[in-house]
Design an enzyme around this catalytic site. Structure first.
Site, short mmCIF file in Angstrom:
data_model
loop_
_atom_site.label_atom_id
_atom_site.label_comp_id
_atom_site.label_asym_id
_atom_site.label_seq_id
_atom_site.Cartn_x
_atom_site.Cartn_y
_atom_site.Cartn_z
N GLU A 35 49.69 29.38 22.99
CA GLU A 35 50.71 28.66 23.76
C GLU A 35 50.89 27.20 23.36
OE1 GLU A 35 49.64 29.37 27.84
OE2 GLU A 35 49.84 31.52 27.64
N ASN B 9 49.23 33.12 19.31
CA ASN B 9 49.65 33.89 20.49
C ASN B 9 50.50 33.03 21.41
OD1 ASN B 9 49.20 36.41 22.03
ND2 ASN B 9 48.16 35.08 23.51
N HIS C 187 55.29 38.92 28.65
CA HIS C 187 55.30 39.01 30.11
C HIS C 187 56.77 39.05 30.53
CE1 HIS C 187 51.03 38.18 30.51
NE2 HIS C 187 51.15 37.12 29.74
N GLU D 299 49.92 40.83 25.77
CA GLU D 299 49.67 40.67 27.22
C GLU D 299 50.78 41.35 28.01
OE1 GLU D 299 48.95 36.55 28.24
OE2 GLU D 299 47.77 36.21 26.45
O1 G3I Z 1 37.02 33.49 39.66
C1 G3I Z 1 37.53 32.44 40.49
C2 G3I Z 1 37.12 32.63 41.91
O2 G3I Z 1 35.72 32.54 42.01
C3 G3I Z 1 37.80 31.57 42.77
O3 G3I Z 1 37.51 31.79 44.10
C4 G3I Z 1 39.30 31.58 42.58
C5 G3I Z 1 40.00 30.49 43.35
O4 G3I Z 1 41.21 30.11 42.76
O5 G3I Z 1 39.58 31.42 41.20
C6 G3I Z 1 39.03 32.43 40.38
O6 G3I Z 1 39.38 32.19 39.06
C7 G3I Z 1 40.73 32.47 38.70
C8 G3I Z 1 40.71 33.42 37.52
O7 G3I Z 1 42.02 33.65 37.09
C9 G3I Z 1 40.08 34.75 37.83
O8 G3I Z 1 40.86 35.45 38.74
C10 G3I Z 1 41.41 31.18 38.34
O9 G3I Z 1 41.55 30.35 39.47
C11 G3I Z 1 42.76 31.47 37.76
O10 G3I Z 1 43.31 30.27 37.25
C12 G3I Z 1 42.66 32.48 36.65
O11 G3I Z 1 43.96 32.81 36.24
C13 G3I Z 1 44.06 33.33 34.93
C14 G3I Z 1 45.09 32.55 34.16
O12 G3I Z 1 45.25 33.12 32.87
C15 G3I Z 1 44.67 31.11 34.01
O13 G3I Z 1 45.50 30.44 33.14
C16 G3I Z 1 44.48 34.79 35.04
O14 G3I Z 1 43.41 35.55 35.60
C17 G3I Z 1 44.78 35.33 33.64
O15 G3I Z 1 45.37 36.59 33.76
C18 G3I Z 1 45.75 34.42 32.95
O16 G3I Z 1 45.97 34.91 31.65
C19 G3I Z 1 46.93 34.20 30.88
C20 G3I Z 1 46.51 34.28 29.45
O17 G3I Z 1 45.21 33.77 29.28
C21 G3I Z 1 47.48 33.52 28.56
N1 G3I Z 1 48.83 33.95 28.76
C22 G3I Z 1 49.29 33.96 30.14
C23 G3I Z 1 48.34 34.77 31.00
C24 G3I Z 1 48.87 34.87 32.40
O18 G3I Z 1 48.87 33.62 33.02
#
Ligand code: G3I
Length: 458
Positions: A158, A199, A236, A265
């Site tokens: 990105e 990516n 997406h 993705e």
């Molecule tokens: O695990 C913690 C948890 O303990 C806590 O209570 C909670 C509170 O916010 O957060 C949890 O972590 C989160 C994590 O996902 C696991 O669920 C993070 O806040 C959250 O920011 C994170 O989001 C991820 C996101 O990337 C961050 O940028 C998504 O799961 C993940 O699917 C997403 O993936 C991205 C790719 O890497 C890049 N392309 C876009 C894609 C979708 O956004």
């Protein structure tokens, strides 16, 4: 007789008895019934993002092990996860996924070595040469640790702005425009066996400035020998960023640069047959491009998705197959149509016997064109072959039909864009030894050239 052969023969017999023998639909019993095996029948993988904390969920793991043959850790290999304190690396959660994959014979896509987002606090506050060094150290250490275990890395994620066709501002970008290629070189040095991808999201629509900007970077990397092997289209899709009708063109165009393309993705917000049809179309587009060698969906059940409310995945919250699943599987099983991209096998070798008379002065080269066309455009790959003596420079002239125009050229410099267009060598490919070849390419709108090209050597 093997189980697979027995099953295949039984299917053939059943098909013949039913009067509807469709051999290519059933390469093996497994190929018809799971995403991974069906994709494998055409040499591709079908993967999913996996979260380590869900590996104790038996429904989740049951679907994962049954359907998929590639995994991408959803968050566990990101910079904040693997280097939470500078130079203190933690691979515990990522290893849980990698070990699970290894036990199941699944490939691992690594995601991601360098990214403006999900940086640990210590990195967020860094700038300049200290950040550049820290980033390269991270790339090196993580890629080295997973050497031989990660098949493909999203090296940089990105890095382009959402609009305007420029780079995204970030602390990494502010270390210098060459940060991306520096990351790729470090990754290659650390793990020469891994496939290295750039990516991004919203690079699916061929007409969007962001797509063109990434395309231009990849073309530049290929021309300068920066080690890049693949482009990952996150894909997406939702109402703001819908599946575009020119998606196949985008896949073909990147592939024509000499890189693999992977859908990394995939999720498609929606429901029912509309969503299913789009999933089917995405799969068909990938199967139509020889170098589109794998698809990863971004999660298993709708409830596992980062956009759960958009129900964008192939299984519902209870783990049942959705219409989108069936459409995806059907498309994978019908995917044995010949690819539309140029074959990756080398073209026929030039004759080894020297010509009986020397080529006429000034014309010691020849050129052949391979076209890859779609409704509104084409890419052309032109092979320039030297005659019986070395050439030190060359120019190929191709006549485009009325209405056609060149939009991009790589590994050559064009003069003009319509009618008779002249393509001259660039600095690094002018010299061709006797009997050897080099290739350049160009993309255009309209219909590609069919007239025989002329080649003049100097
Ligand atoms: O695990 C913690 C948890 O303990 C806590 O209570 C909670 C509170 O916010 O957060 C949890 O972590 C989160 C994590 O996902 C696991 O669920 C993070 O806040 C959250 O920011 C994170 O989001 C991820 C996101 O990337 C961050 O940028 C998504 O799961 C993940 O699917 C997403 O993936 C991205 C790719 O890497 C890049 N392309 C876009 C894609 C979708 O956004």
């Amino acid at each position: 007789m093997s189980k697979r052969l027995r099953t295949t023969l039984a299917l053939i017999a059943a098909g013949a008895a039913a009067g509807s023998l469709t051999l290519f639909m059933a390469p093996s019993a497994d190929a018809a019934t799971t995403l991974g095996a069906s994709a494998a029948a055409s040499g591709r993988y079908f993967g999913t993002a996996v979260a380590a904390n869900k590996l104790s969920d038996s429904t989740y793991v049951g679907i994962l092990n049954r359907e998929f043959n590639s995994v991408t850790p959803e968050n566990e290999m990101k910079i904040d996860a693997t280097e939470p304190q500078q130079n203190q690396f933690t691979f515990t959660n990522a290893d849980r996924i990698v070990n699970h994959a290894a036990a199941q014979g699944m490939k691992v896509r690594g995601h991601t070595l360098a990214w403006h987002s999900q940086q640990p606090g210590w990195m967020q506050s860094m700038e300049g040469s200290a950040l550049r060094s820290a980033m390269l150290n991270h790339v090196t250490r993580v890629a080295t640790y997973y050497k031989g275990k990660v098949v493909t890395w999203d090296v940089v994620n990105e890095a382009f702005a959402d609009s305007g066709g420029g780079r995204r501002d970030s602390n990494l970008q502010r270390t210098g425009n060459d940060w991306i290629e520096a990351a790729f070189r470090a990754a290659r040095a650390a793990d020469p066996g891994a496939k290295l991808c750039y990516n991004d999201y919203n690079i699916d629509n061929w007409t969007w400035a962001k797509t063109q900007a990434v395309y231009t970077m990849v073309r530049d990397f290929k021309s300068r020998g920066v080690p890049i092997d693949c482009v990952g289209l996150q894909s997406h899709f939702n109402s703001g960023s819908p599946y575009p009708g020119n998606y196949r063109t985008t896949l073909e165009s990147f592939a024509a640069l000499g890189v693999d393309v992977q859908i990394t993705e995939l999720d498609i917000e929606g429901s029912g047959q509309t969503q299913a049809t789009t999933y089917g179309n995405v799969v068909k587009d990938c199967l139509a491009v020889a170098r589109c060698n794998g698809i990863t969906v971004w999660g298993i059940r709708d409830s596992d998705s980062w956009r759960a409310s958009g129900t964008p995945l192939l299984f519902d919250g209870s783990g049942n197959k959705k219409a989108a699943y069936t459409a995806t599987l059907d498309a994978l099983n019908g995917g044995t149509t010949p690819p539309t991209t140029p074959p990756t096998t080398p073209p026929t070798t030039p004759p080894t016997t020297p010509p009986t008379s020397p080529p006429p002065t000034g014309t010691g080269c020849s050129a052949t064109v391979t076209l890859n066309s779609w409704n509104t455009g084409f890419t052309a790959t032109v092979r320039v072959t030297a005659g019986a003596t070395q050439v030190n420079g060359w120019a190929v002239t191709l006549t485009l039909p009325s209405g056609a125009a060149v939009t991009n050229t790589w590994n050559a410099q064009n003069t003009g864009t319509t009618g008779a267009v002249r393509f001259a060598n660039v600095s690094y490919n002018g010299r061709i030894s006797a009997g050897s070849s080099t290739e350049f390419g160009f993309q255009g709108t309209g219909t590609g050239p069919t007239a025989t090209p002329t080649c003049v050597a100097s």
